[in-house]
Write a protein that holds these residues in place. Sequence first.
Motif, PDB file in Angstrom:
ATOM      1  N   UNK A 243      43.180  43.427  35.258  1.00 57.35           N
ATOM      2  CA  UNK A 243      41.805  43.317  35.768  1.00 57.35           C
ATOM      3  C   UNK A 243      40.957  42.492  34.807  1.00 57.35           C
ATOM      4  N   UNK A 244      41.140  42.722  33.526  1.00 52.03           N
ATOM      5  CA  UNK A 244      40.368  41.960  32.532  1.00 52.03           C
ATOM      6  C   UNK A 244      40.721  40.474  32.594  1.00 52.03           C
ATOM      7  N   UNK A 245      42.005  40.166  32.792  1.00 53.20           N
ATOM      8  CA  UNK A 245      42.406  38.761  32.930  1.00 53.20           C
ATOM      9  C   UNK A 245      41.813  38.147  34.194  1.00 53.20           C
ATOM     10  N   UNK A 246      41.775  38.918  35.267  1.00 51.56           N
ATOM     11  CA  UNK A 246      41.173  38.422  36.504  1.00 51.56           C
ATOM     12  C   UNK A 246      39.690  38.146  36.303  1.00 51.56           C
ATOM     13  N   UNK A 247      39.019  39.028  35.558  1.00 49.24           N
ATOM     14  CA  UNK A 247      37.596  38.831  35.274  1.00 49.24           C
ATOM     15  C   UNK A 247      37.381  37.545  34.477  1.00 49.24           C
ATOM     16  N   UNK A 248      38.252  37.297  33.517  1.00 52.60           N
ATOM     17  CA  UNK A 248      38.141  36.078  32.714  1.00 52.60           C
ATOM     18  C   UNK A 248      38.241  34.837  33.591  1.00 52.60           C
ATOM     19  N   UNK A 249      39.195  34.841  34.497  1.00 50.30           N
ATOM     20  CA  UNK A 249      39.366  33.679  35.383  1.00 50.30           C
ATOM     21  C   UNK A 249      38.223  33.602  36.385  1.00 50.30           C
ATOM     22  N   UNK A 250      37.728  34.744  36.831  1.00 48.45           N
ATOM     23  CA  UNK A 250      36.580  34.749  37.741  1.00 48.45           C
ATOM     24  C   UNK A 250      35.380  34.062  37.105  1.00 48.45           C
ATOM     25  N   UNK A 251      35.157  34.316  35.821  1.00 49.27           N
ATOM     26  CA  UNK A 251      34.055  33.664  35.112  1.00 49.27           C
ATOM     27  C   UNK A 251      34.275  32.156  35.022  1.00 49.27           C
ATOM     28  N   UNK A 252      35.529  31.762  34.830  1.00 52.18           N
ATOM     29  CA  UNK A 252      35.837  30.331  34.734  1.00 52.18           C
ATOM     30  C   UNK A 252      35.541  29.599  36.042  1.00 52.18           C
ATOM     31  N   UNK A 253      35.951  30.196  37.170  1.00 50.22           N
ATOM     32  CA  UNK A 253      35.756  29.484  38.436  1.00 50.22           C
ATOM     33  C   UNK A 253      34.305  29.560  38.900  1.00 50.22           C
ATOM     34  N   UNK A 254      33.562  30.550  38.405  1.00 51.00           N
ATOM     35  CA  UNK A 254      32.145  30.639  38.758  1.00 51.00           C
ATOM     36  C   UNK A 254      31.388  29.414  38.265  1.00 51.00           C
ATOM     37  N   UNK A 255      31.764  28.910  37.103  1.00 54.70           N
ATOM     38  CA  UNK A 255      31.106  27.719  36.558  1.00 54.70           C
ATOM     39  C   UNK A 255      31.391  26.474  37.390  1.00 54.70           C
ATOM     40  N   UNK A 256      32.408  26.551  38.257  1.00 51.79           N
ATOM     41  CA  UNK A 256      32.772  25.422  39.110  1.00 51.79           C
ATOM     42  C   UNK A 256      32.301  25.610  40.549  1.00 51.79           C
ATOM     43  N   UNK A 257      31.500  26.647  40.755  1.00 52.26           N
ATOM     44  CA  UNK A 257      30.934  26.868  42.081  1.00 52.26           C
ATOM     45  C   UNK A 257      31.775  27.738  43.004  1.00 52.26           C
ATOM     46  N   UNK A 258      32.786  28.401  42.472  1.00 55.94           N
ATOM     47  CA  UNK A 258      33.630  29.279  43.273  1.00 55.94           C
ATOM     48  C   UNK A 258      33.431  30.729  42.845  1.00 55.94           C
ATOM     49  N   UNK A 259      33.944  31.641  43.646  1.00 56.37           N
ATOM     50  CA  UNK A 259      33.908  33.055  43.254  1.00 56.37           C
ATOM     51  C   UNK A 259      35.255  33.706  43.544  1.00 56.37           C
ATOM     52  N   UNK A 260      35.602  34.643  42.703  1.00 55.31           N
ATOM     53  CA  UNK A 260      36.831  35.401  42.927  1.00 55.31           C
ATOM     54  C   UNK A 260      36.608  36.362  44.090  1.00 55.31           C
ATOM     55  N   UNK A 261      37.514  36.341  45.055  1.00 57.80           N
ATOM     56  CA  UNK A 261      37.386  37.234  46.204  1.00 57.80           C
ATOM     57  C   UNK A 261      37.610  38.679  45.777  1.00 57.80           C
TER      58      UNK A 261
END
Length: 345
Positions: A243-261
């Motif tokens: 879950x923590x790794x998913x959160x890390x990647x979610x933050x990364x894609x947020x900066x590119x205009x996407x969101x983790x589903x």
Amino acid sequence: MLESSGLLTDLYQLTMAYGYYRTARANRESVFHLFFRRSPFGSAYAIAAGLQSAIDYLQTYEFSEHDIDYLAGLPGNDSKPIFDLEFLHYLRDLKLTVDVDAIPEGTVVFEHQPLLRIRGPILQCQLLETALLNIINFQTLIATKASRLARVAKGDPVLEFGLRRAQGPDGAMSASRAAYIGGCAATSNVLAGKRYGIPVRGTHAHSWVMSFDSELEAFEAYASVMPNNCVFLVDTYDTLEGVRNAIEVAKQITTKGYRMVGIRLDSGDLAQLSIAARELLDRAGLKDAAIVASNDLDERIIESLKNQGACINLWGVGTKLASAYDQAALGGVYKLGAIKKEKGN
């Protein structure tokens, strides 16, 4: 597509049809009813399904020349053909003239209530029995199971994930279709999505994560390829670390205009893990990230997880749904309800 619609039957339907033909009873007007005597899964109801499939079958019903050749070679116990050529040519030229009354798909139905009413020449009605039961019984069974799952999910979407565990390709396609009629929101079955217009859902499996040197690298790679479809399976190694790794990647894609589903949990104590995962996601500002649960779920497990306060938003149900795991078949029957007497009788 069926190889042959006419031959999708039990032999005794054809032998009875031959008997009707030879005793000049083939065109006697009759009425048959298709119904079940006992509701499945201990329920007080069922969900009618399979009607469109039945209509498709009826509209393409025929005996091809290859079918006739095959039937001509069927021997009796004296090694002579069971059927004569006159009857077989009759079958070859047969065009259905039956009338069908039916309960709409998705309707709640009850024991002894006719789902189909077939009216027409008794020979034709008889020939249709086996295939109609095959179609309606299974799809009604699966639609009922899906309805039970949707009911205990209390508004949460239920996803049908049963393709790999269903009874062959035909069973899988029928199950996906019926599950959608019964209340599932989507399927993992891409062919069913194409053929029936069902929404399809899915991201990656454990093998994707295991093919990389680390889970974080696997999530990052997936997000780089498909940032608009990120539901990360987090339990390959340590679930909460996942879950923590998913959160890390979610933050990364947020900066590119996407969101983790969201994330998916597929093992362990789903109640406690979902609660802990929700806390981590919310603390990271990902309150809209969904938690999907899978792993041999059924309506009893979902109800139990709900009662335990599980923080699960979507339920992926596979084996227990597509195979109707706790009840192998619906005991639907097809019975003669009326037959028109000949004049003078």
